[in-house]
Design an enzyme around this catalytic site. Sequence first.
Site, mmCIF file in Angstrom:
data_model
loop_
_atom_site.group_PDB
_atom_site.id
_atom_site.type_symbol
_atom_site.label_atom_id
_atom_site.label_comp_id
_atom_site.label_asym_id
_atom_site.label_seq_id
_atom_site.Cartn_x
_atom_site.Cartn_y
_atom_site.Cartn_z
ATOM 1 C CG HIS A 1 -38.410 93.043 99.859
ATOM 2 N ND1 HIS A 1 -37.196 93.197 98.860
ATOM 3 C CD2 HIS A 1 -39.393 93.629 99.337
ATOM 4 C CE1 HIS A 1 -37.809 93.981 98.077
ATOM 5 N NE2 HIS A 1 -39.045 94.114 98.167
ATOM 6 C CD GLU B 1 -39.128 103.814 99.369
ATOM 7 O OE1 GLU B 1 -38.256 104.271 98.599
ATOM 8 O OE2 GLU B 1 -39.869 102.775 99.318
#
Lengths: 325, 368
Positions: A129, A60
Amino acid sequence: MAVISYREALRAAMREELKRDDKVVIMGEEVAQFNGAYKVTEGLLKEFGPKRIVDTPISEAGFIGLGIGASMLGIRPVMELMFWSFSYVAFDQIVNNAGNIRYMSGGLINCPIVIRGPANGGTNVGATHSHTPEAILASHPGIKVVCPATPYDAKGLLKAAIRDNDPVYVMENTILYNDKGEVPDEDYIVPLGVADVKRVGTDLTIVAHGRAVITSLKAAEILEQEHGVSVEVVDLRSIRPLDEETILASVRKTHRALLVEENKPFCGVDAQVAYLIQSRAFDELDAPIHRVSSIDAPQIYCKRMEDQQLPDVNRVVREALKVLA
Amino acid sequence: MAKPAVLTHPESLKRPAGPSEYAKDPVNASMTKAEKIALYTKMARIRHFEQRCIRIYQQGKIGGFLHLYVGQEAVAAGTISLLGKNDHIITGYRDHGHGLMVGMGMNECMAELTGRVTGCSQGKGGSMHYFAPDKNYWGGHGIVGGQAPLGTGLAYAVKYMGLKGSCLAYMGDGAVNQGAVHEAYNLASLWDLPMIFVVENNGYSMGTSQERSTAHPGCLAKRAEGYNMAWDVINGHDVYEVRAKTALALKRAHEESKPTVLEIFTYRYFGHSMADPDKTYRDKEEIKEYRDKKDPVLAFEQELLREKVLTPELSLKINEEAMAEADKAAVFADESPDPTVADITKHIYWEEDNRGPDTTSRGTIIFE
């Protein structure tokens, strides 16, 4: 006017902008061959080819940073984060680089990047998450954040975000991906910073964003049916810029405010909204402002408990009745 | 006003004599006399600009950090002297030399250091955040290694637009241990981007020597092999060598769209920043050794004297003019106005600074 899902609305926004501007590139983990971890980008590789729809490694900080750099030279990357929770490993790029480059260069450089993906709890995946970083990110001047709750808003806000010349972070919700709604066939955008009154009422204003809007609309229905209360639901749609005037106009009409969000309470978006109301409409209030947020703990895994950790319809109704008491 | 010693001080004569073995490399042999003088002039300007900065810093007029490039000039000078119109650069916070090399003026650079509205970033960036996108210079970045992915994105954009160009991302030896740099290495190689990572190895990541900070297979550049990338090592005290070897990497970027890692050995004479008293991690003797024997500006001066491109008189004139230019920039920076309170909230958002019927944002975006 077609009835399509929130997921299809996002895809339609990207498809139309890919066709409109050849500088638009879709990039992220599993967005191309895999058709998207949540199938939002399904079919785009087949239609636009690998130059426009780009699979990235799980990296990322690398690929988000790459997108920011490319945007400085005029590319308009639309980056998918499989979860906004994964933004945390790219925070320096997302905040320091995208958010500051225009400022630190005295306006010489722009960063027209879009980062989008789901940011929500309620999916039984545990704390790592389930982050909802809209308040964290919106607290940085230089960054824009939007949280669509309906297919119409998802498409219109994403199209506006792609055309916007600043970094815009679009926070979606996996639980809403299958929700359906009417979306115009013709080209339209929803400008950033314009709230939407999703339900008109006279006795109480509920301010919400993201899936909390849907929860609040259900609660408003119960409040009307079972308690005879007329509730107005203001959907912020955009966190920064923030449509302060629509919030204030509603509160001046109903004189009572309940703020609902799926964030944890501390420094949530609604802390800012509460400050706004008390500073500019204090004399209009007939009751203290109340908030409903997620219960203040890392996201619990147990599905039955997670459903209670998030703001649910019953909690919103209960809290609304307190404001109305 | 006391002037610092002219570069042609007697110490320079103690340098081992002999021409650079890269003087005859085509990229150097093809330089005209005027181009060589211009390159030397730029190196001297960087040196004198920064020596002037020290005095201004000591006068308390420069806030925050001041990371000096003195000793490392041949790296920016050699690499940037090769670049064309589709070649871009980006660097970390030790960014003054790169700025002057791409053609930024001493005035705008000096005024940025003192936080004036006439600075290159209108006093909003400071020493670590110079930008000149009109000259393909994309900063000036404060967080170690954070510029590597951005640079990779510039290279990606160049390739996407079908241009024959490149991006050079500079970093220090400390940056090679940042995750963002490794992620950038991987993407640049995976996607065949016209990218050159330039590791300016001055031996110390702040106060930590390379030996104490970095595990590596013989040199830092060799880590490129782990990413299937080409690499090279360069003596950064010899601007001819920097040019010769960088030219090969540029060719690889332009002709094959392939990335390279270049490790350029160099040395900084001052602390990590001016806030570093420079007393704990290296000997004064070590600094003196480099200054006396390997100084890149003096070395190039000697080279050009031997080539009879420079004369002592011309060299003196170039250095005196560079000092005078730095003096004038210091006065300019002193006399320029500050930004205003209203300026604090400008340049945050393009859409806010240009708000109109066509912009995509409404509502409140700057909060009270």
